[in-house]
Design an enzyme around this catalytic site. Structure first.
Site, short mmCIF file in Angstrom:
data_model
loop_
_atom_site.label_atom_id
_atom_site.label_comp_id
_atom_site.label_asym_id
_atom_site.label_seq_id
_atom_site.Cartn_x
_atom_site.Cartn_y
_atom_site.Cartn_z
N LYS A 65 -115.34 -47.21 36.61
CA LYS A 65 -114.15 -46.47 36.19
C LYS A 65 -113.38 -47.27 35.13
CE LYS A 65 -110.24 -44.01 38.37
NZ LYS A 65 -109.59 -43.71 39.66
N SER A 138 -109.16 -38.79 40.56
CA SER A 138 -109.17 -39.21 39.18
C SER A 138 -110.46 -39.89 38.72
CB SER A 138 -107.99 -40.17 38.93
OG SER A 138 -108.14 -41.35 39.67
N SER A 162 -108.87 -40.57 45.09
CA SER A 162 -109.58 -40.50 43.80
C SER A 162 -111.05 -40.88 43.81
CB SER A 162 -108.87 -41.35 42.76
OG SER A 162 -107.82 -40.60 42.22
N1 GLN Z 1 -104.64 -37.09 43.31
C1 GLN Z 1 -103.88 -38.23 43.69
C2 GLN Z 1 -102.77 -38.49 42.71
O1 GLN Z 1 -102.75 -37.86 41.69
C3 GLN Z 1 -104.77 -39.43 43.87
C4 GLN Z 1 -104.93 -40.31 42.71
C5 GLN Z 1 -105.71 -41.55 42.99
O2 GLN Z 1 -106.23 -41.75 44.09
N2 GLN Z 1 -105.80 -42.40 41.99
O3 GLN Z 1 -101.92 -39.31 42.95
#
Ligand code: GLN
Length: 459
Positions: A65, A138, A162
């Site tokens: 990532k 994400s 994410s």
């Molecule tokens: N969807 C969640 C958010 O937008 C999780 C994001 C993440 O785990 N980086 O905060």
């Protein structure tokens, strides 16, 4: 898959260079459609090949990532403000994975804020199961790469889901380990008391093998756990006596196919001999509210460093400091601005007690409730996401709609517990659904062992 590849590499049936070239080619071809990678690191991969194959991950192709630093590579965190940023050092997790082959840096919602990769400055990553849908987020780029076969494994970050949600959308396995089990040193911080580095792969075996390598105590991360007894996560334990809790949840907003797939998996869990029992968490209805106050609060503190002076976009030709700040911050993507604003508000002196302190107290209550539940059951299962992958043209006018979809993944982050998402069969539209297995802190071996048994059916 990793074990077979390792054996082939070791026996010389294929060289690390040949394997790298094969995967780089797939990545370049598929990226034109899927947009899994922000950068494909061909030169880096070829110039960092292992001389000889020693450890299990040597020469194995991986996607990382783009919020994880690797010395001398571009690390953008999916944002315009870091699009030129070159990492001056390497994250501990990357060093722990020995000489794996870096195929590229995975696309992501900017700074990991989101669930679709639509917040990425570089455009969304698409889902190999159906290119009219997104890969989730994400860490959607990494999930898309692993599902499309352009990387054998992926490393992402999981602050509220994410790793698990894109794994669920793309029909692969995604593990969020216990908070502190894998060092965060070198990860661009989002919500520091929630962030963990997670693992994605096509099988549970592969995830376990990577976890073995990734989790070493790291003095450079003050929250790194120093566990004296080394566990081999790939030696799965007997789960026939496992007590499985089934999370009670409100069906509203959960797609019918997801519910059907989930009910089927409960029957399969019973067939394995496990006992099954409903688990009620009274405070479940508050997890979204607590998370979306606490995480933006931490975000607003962490984002201060992207002021255009230390890090971030550095505007030129401005007349004074104020204009400099305005210009520098104007380059943040909308969701980044939204979260900084929310977090600055919830931490401000007049509102701190009403929002931040209250949400922190709720976090503690949720932890207590889960601790109590885990006295009765060994693991708790639920769907990973209330929906299958979204259509790529779906517009979320109200950000709350998307926030609500994190309902099943957020609890593990609030309490620092491990959770895994495994494929759980397809919807009527042939899109993957996911099953989440969550356990108390450091119960990775249990959840991997159950996941491995169930994976045999749907994986
Ligand atoms: N969807 C969640 C958010 O937008 C999780 C994001 C993440 O785990 N980086 O905060």
């Amino acid at each position: 898959m990793i074990l077979e590849l390792h054996k082939k590499l070791k026996a010389g049936n294929i060289s690390a260079k040949e394997l790298a070239e094969e995967y780089l080619k797939i990545a370049e071809d598929k990226n034109k459609v899927l947009n899994s990678y922000i950068s494909i690191t061909k030169d880096y991969a070829i110039s960092h090949l292992p001389d000889k194959i020693e450890s299990i991950l040597d020469g194995i192709p991986g996607c990382i990532k783009d919020n994880i630093n690797i010395l001398s590579t571009n690390t953008t965190a999916g944002s315009q403000v870091l699009k030129e940023y070159i990492s001056p050092y390497t994250a501990t997790v990357i060093s722990n994975l020995d000489k794996f082959t870096l195929i590229g840096k995975g696309n992501m919602d900017s700074f990991a804020f989101g669930s679709t990769t639509q917040n990425s400055y570089f455009g969304p990553s698409l889902n190999p199961h159906d290119i009219n849908t997104v890969a989730g987020g994400s860490s959607g780029g990494v999930a898309s790469a692993v599902a499309a076969g352009s990387a054998v494994f992926g490393i992402g970050s999981d602050t509220g889901g994410s790793v698990r949600q894109p794994a669920s959308f793309c029909g692969i396995v995604g593990l969020k380990p216990t908070y502190g089990l894998i060092s965060r040193y070198g990860l661009i911080a989002m919500g520091s008391s929630f962030d963990v580095i997670g693992i994605m792969a096509n099988t549970v075996d592969d995830v376990a093998l990577i976890l073995n390598e990734a989790c070493k105590y790291d003095p450079k991360d003050s929250t790194s756990l120093n566990i004296k007894k080394k566990i081999d996560y790939s030696k799965f334990s007997d789960i026939s006596k496992l007590k499985v809790g089934v999370l009670k949840f409100n069906d509203d907003g959960v797609e019918k196919d997801v519910i059907t797939a989930f009910s089927n998996s409960i029957e399969d869990i019973k067939k394995l001999g496990c006992s099954v029992k409903e688990v009620v968490i009274d405070h479940l209805k508050y997890v979204i509210a607590a998370y979306y106050i606490l995480v933006p609060s931490e975000i607003s503190a962490n984002m201060a460093r992207f002021d255009g002076i230390r890090f971030g976009y550095h505007p030129k030709g401005v007349k004074d400091l104020e204009e400099f700040y305005i210009e520098a911050r104007s380059k943040f993507e909308d969701e980044v601005k939204r979260r900084i604003l929310i977090g600055t508000y919830t931490l401000s002196s007049g509102y701190y007690d009403a929002y931040y302190s209250k949400a922190d107290a709720v976090r503690r209550l949720i932890k207590q409730e889960f601790d109590e539940a885990f006295r009765d059951v060994d693991v708790i299962v639920s769907p990973t996401s209330p929906t299958v992958a979204y259509r790529k043209d779906k517009v979320f006018d109200n950000p709350l709609e998307l926030y609500l979809s994190d309902i099943f993944t957020i609890p593990a982050n609030l309490i620092g517990a491990p959770a895994i998402s495994i494929p759980n069969g397809l919807s009527c539209d042939n899109l993957p659904t996911g099953l989440q297995i969550m356990g108390p802190q450091l119960s990775e071996l249990n959840i991997l062992s159950l996941a491995n048994k169930l994976y045999k059916k749907y994986g």
